[in-house]
Design an enzyme around this catalytic site. Sequence first.
Site, PDB file in Angstrom:
ATOM      1  CG  HIS A 129     -12.612 -24.847  52.577  1.00  0.00           C
ATOM      2  ND1 HIS A 129     -12.536 -24.011  53.665  1.00  0.00           N
ATOM      3  CD2 HIS A 129     -11.339 -25.030  52.171  1.00  0.00           C
ATOM      4  CE1 HIS A 129     -11.271 -23.715  53.907  1.00  0.00           C
ATOM      5  NE2 HIS A 129     -10.526 -24.317  52.999  1.00  0.00           N
TER       6      HIS A 129
ATOM      7  CG  ASP B   9      -8.416 -23.773  49.949  1.00  0.00           C
ATOM      8  OD1 ASP B   9      -8.581 -23.349  51.102  1.00  0.00           O
ATOM      9  OD2 ASP B   9      -8.263 -24.980  49.682  1.00  0.00           O
TER      10      ASP B   9
ATOM     11  CG  ASP C  20      -7.913 -26.250  55.103  1.00  0.00           C
ATOM     12  OD1 ASP C  20      -7.217 -27.121  55.635  1.00  0.00           O
ATOM     13  OD2 ASP C  20      -7.769 -25.903  53.919  1.00  0.00           O
TER      14      ASP C  20
ATOM     15  CG  HIS D 295      -6.106 -21.581  54.878  1.00  0.00           C
ATOM     16  ND1 HIS D 295      -7.368 -21.046  54.953  1.00  0.00           N
ATOM     17  CD2 HIS D 295      -6.232 -22.697  54.140  1.00  0.00           C
ATOM     18  CE1 HIS D 295      -8.220 -21.807  54.290  1.00  0.00           C
ATOM     19  NE2 HIS D 295      -7.550 -22.823  53.793  1.00  0.00           N
TER      20      HIS D 295
HETATM   21 ZN    ZN Z   1      -8.369 -24.461  52.732  1.00  0.00          ZN
END
Ligand code: ZN
Length: 634
Positions: A247, A249, A359, A574
Amino acid sequence: MFFTKEKLWRRLDEVALYRYDKKCPITIFQSAEDKDGAISARPENVVYDDELKVGANWAGRDRYLWLKATVKFPALKENTRLIGYFDFGNTGDGHNSGFESLLFVDGKPFQGVDQNHREVLFPDSFAGTTAELTFRLWSGLEGGGIPTIQTHQLKEAFIGYLQLSIDDLYFTSKAALKTVDELEENNPSHAKLLQAINRAFLAIDWSIPGSPTNIASMETANQLLQTGVKEIPKNFPVKVAAVGHTHIDVAWLWRLKHTREKAARSFSTVLHLMEDYPEYLFLQSQPQLYAYIKEDYPEIYEKIKAKIKDGAWEADGGMWLEADCNIPSGESLVRQMLYGQKFLREEFGKPSSFLWLPDVFGYSWALPQILRKSGIKTFMTTKISWNQYNRMPHDTFQWRGIDGTEILTHFITAPEKNSHISTYNGKMTARELAGLWTKYQDKEINQELLLAYGYGDGGGGVNREMLEMRRRYDTMPGIPEVKPKSATDYFNDLHETIENTDQYVHTWNGELYFEYHRGTYTSQAFTKKMNRKIELGLRDSEWLSVLANLQQGTTYPTKKLADIWQILLRNQFHDIIPGSSIKEVYDDALIEYTEAMTENTALIAEQLTNLTTAADETITLWNSSTWSRAPGRC
Ligand SMILES: [Zn+2]
């Protein structure tokens, strides 16, 4: 058995020490400051004017540092692999803070090196050759909060042999002991597994640790253990599909420019591990990251494309990036899908059939309809398990949208350590494998579960240990079998299971409201305001551009509009638009939004000029709404 487990864990720590034969220690590196910290900096023109000894500390905040050493690899040796080991600093949990680096071998990106990826396997063809190892170290940031200098130590560096039998003994024993921890004492497999490990370890001669006798006895112990484990029946008719993942971000406790380097490190690691673990399947879900890599590290991008073609690398997910689904307009959600699917189709030949939002902080009721119309047939998230009060009543169900459209939805149920939440950053542990099934609420309709494993949220991904442990957990008794599987195959099989079950499949009719992170609706109001203004502005610029094309034959500004849309879509990430990122991310967002707003305003002005003929003492009013506006009320 009296303290048997405790004894075996202690012995396992000792076994671990003998996995490496540290043939060629590296004691000193040439070093050079990388003051610019430029994106995708290369080692070829670096001037080394200093050195750093192994054992020394190094420190900084957002500091980049080059290290170089020329090494000679030892000759091939039976039952070993060439390995490098580099312990250069501390990486925060989830790669959310601290040290990361990219290793270049003879000038080419080779693998990410950080606290969770200290080992680097080298191919046998390197034996007896000389190579230049260059590391681009990054001190990292503090992971949120007060800006803090990050202090690291250059603790250890060597090239040597990985002793394969001892490595096998280590991982098999560890997987077995971790499995024992998950099994109830009354489960017969508990006792059998513990006996198998104990018998094997009793065969190790510890009289002179590290001696040839000690090493040879570990090889014997490994054979005993492998036989012992094979004799215990698996007896657990549940499957886990393991999707390698990281993941990343796109911005959060670091900036966009840091993410571009995180992607390069993480993806290099994936590609490198795939050479030695051909069964390894990896999913990367955000076209925005592919676009960055294509621009910054075209050589990595080409390798990714080759792996996608082979089927080892899965480029799927649906949206341009994993966007917030509360604040963006319906049109923005459609464009997330449009730009995401378009990129996947054009670059890799196939759009996604599922939306991967592990997420994201809540899911609009409009999504089922938008997704189905975008070619998506399955939705996946994990975050909803973070709910503060109410657990969603199902983990596999039909999610019904505002217009009645339904989409098959599945939640990952892998338990986060010491928490009620489920994780999309699995570490490939026995607890996760057992817990996936224990936590799952729809056991009667489906007996195959999904695990996304690999370090994140700040990238990093799968390491060698996870791949080795996956192989061993697959055969351990009393827990689900675990096989690599693409998310596409998993969701296709899930559809088949749901279509063929005679059990009732539940429906959720409404928003998937997230009972947490509620401040994200109000934090960083400026980004929300700019997002909405540009969404509305794009409506006008697109409408006027179509009209100018139809009436005046002007060229439709496809590229310009796509560039503006991509700025808007990127900042709907997000952690950006919800307001959960660090200040620097919003400084960057301000620059990006200003650029998008300026470009769009200029485009509107240009199209109005195209559509209007100037005349003295005349003004022209435009009404872009779909209804008439009375004089004096426009
Ligand atoms: Zn995230």
